[in-house]
Design a protein around this motif. Structure first.
Motif, PDB file in Angstrom:
ATOM      1  N   ALA A  38       0.832  -1.203   0.000  1.00  0.00           N
ATOM      2  CA  ALA A  38       0.000   0.000   0.000  1.00  0.00           C
ATOM      3  C   ALA A  38       0.868   1.254   0.000  1.00  0.00           C
ATOM      4  O   ALA A  38       0.580   2.216  -0.731  1.00  0.00           O
ATOM      5  N   LEU A  39       1.915   1.268   0.815  1.00  0.00           N
ATOM      6  CA  LEU A  39       2.802   2.431   0.838  1.00  0.00           C
ATOM      7  C   LEU A  39       3.535   2.591  -0.486  1.00  0.00           C
ATOM      8  O   LEU A  39       3.618   3.691  -1.046  1.00  0.00           O
ATOM      9  N   THR A  40       4.044   1.508  -1.030  1.00  0.00           N
ATOM     10  CA  THR A  40       4.817   1.572  -2.274  1.00  0.00           C
ATOM     11  C   THR A  40       3.959   2.054  -3.442  1.00  0.00           C
ATOM     12  O   THR A  40       4.302   3.021  -4.122  1.00  0.00           O
ATOM     13  N   PHE A  41       2.828   1.402  -3.646  1.00  0.00           N
ATOM     14  CA  PHE A  41       2.002   1.778  -4.788  1.00  0.00           C
ATOM     15  C   PHE A  41       1.107   2.967  -4.481  1.00  0.00           C
ATOM     16  O   PHE A  41       0.787   3.753  -5.377  1.00  0.00           O
ATOM     17  N   GLY A  42       0.739   3.145  -3.215  1.00  0.00           N
ATOM     18  CA  GLY A  42      -0.089   4.296  -2.852  1.00  0.00           C
ATOM     19  C   GLY A  42       0.651   5.608  -3.059  1.00  0.00           C
ATOM     20  O   GLY A  42       0.103   6.569  -3.606  1.00  0.00           O
ATOM     21  N   ILE A  43       1.894   5.669  -2.640  1.00  0.00           N
ATOM     22  CA  ILE A  43       2.695   6.897  -2.824  1.00  0.00           C
ATOM     23  C   ILE A  43       2.946   7.139  -4.317  1.00  0.00           C
ATOM     24  O   ILE A  43       2.850   8.267  -4.809  1.00  0.00           O
ATOM     25  N   LEU A  84       1.080   6.155  -6.863  1.00  0.00           N
ATOM     26  CA  LEU A  84      -0.164   6.606  -7.511  1.00  0.00           C
ATOM     27  C   LEU A  84      -0.547   8.024  -7.075  1.00  0.00           C
ATOM     28  O   LEU A  84      -1.074   8.788  -7.868  1.00  0.00           O
ATOM     29  N   ALA A  85      -0.265   8.380  -5.836  1.00  0.00           N
ATOM     30  CA  ALA A  85      -0.593   9.729  -5.341  1.00  0.00           C
ATOM     31  C   ALA A  85       0.257  10.788  -6.033  1.00  0.00           C
ATOM     32  O   ALA A  85      -0.197  11.906  -6.261  1.00  0.00           O
ATOM     33  N   LEU A  86       1.495  10.438  -6.346  1.00  0.00           N
ATOM     34  CA  LEU A  86       2.391  11.404  -6.989  1.00  0.00           C
ATOM     35  C   LEU A  86       2.220  11.445  -8.529  1.00  0.00           C
ATOM     36  O   LEU A  86       2.752  12.346  -9.169  1.00  0.00           O
ATOM     37  N   ALA A  87       1.497  10.473  -9.071  1.00  0.00           N
ATOM     38  CA  ALA A  87       1.339  10.432 -10.540  1.00  0.00           C
ATOM     39  C   ALA A  87       0.293  11.372 -11.039  1.00  0.00           C
ATOM     40  O   ALA A  87      -0.547  11.875 -10.429  1.00  0.00           O
TER      41      ALA A  87
END
Length: 63
Positions: free
Chosen positions: A53-58, A60-63
Motif C-alpha cells: 500500500a505504501l509503495t504503490f499508494g505513494i 499513484l498519489a504522486l502520478a
C-alpha cells in the motif's frame, strides 16, 4: 605475526584412526525449516499489505 589456531592443542591427523568428537554439535534451526504459527503468518501478511500500500499508494498519489 601471532597464530591463533592453537596448533599445540590439535592432534596430528591420521586418516587410518579417525576419532569422532566426544559430544554432539549443537542443534541448529534455520528459517525455512522452522515451524511457525498462524499469528506469525498473519503478521507477515499485514506487513506485506502495508508495504504494498505504501509503495504503490505513494506512487499513484504522486502520478
Amino acid at each position: 605475526m601471532a597464530d591463533d589456531h592453537h596448533e599445540e592443542e590439535r592432534p596430528d591427523y591420521d586418516p587410518e584412526h579417525v576419532e569422532l568428537p566426544a559430544k554432539e554439535p549443537p542443534l541448529r534451526s534455520t528459517a525455512p525449516q522452522s515451524d511457525f504459527t498462524m499469528s506469525q503468518v498473519g503478521t507477515g501478511i499485514v506487513v506485506t499489505l502495508v508495504g504494498l500500500a505504501l509503495t504503490f499508494g505513494i506512487a499513484l498519489a504522486l502520478a
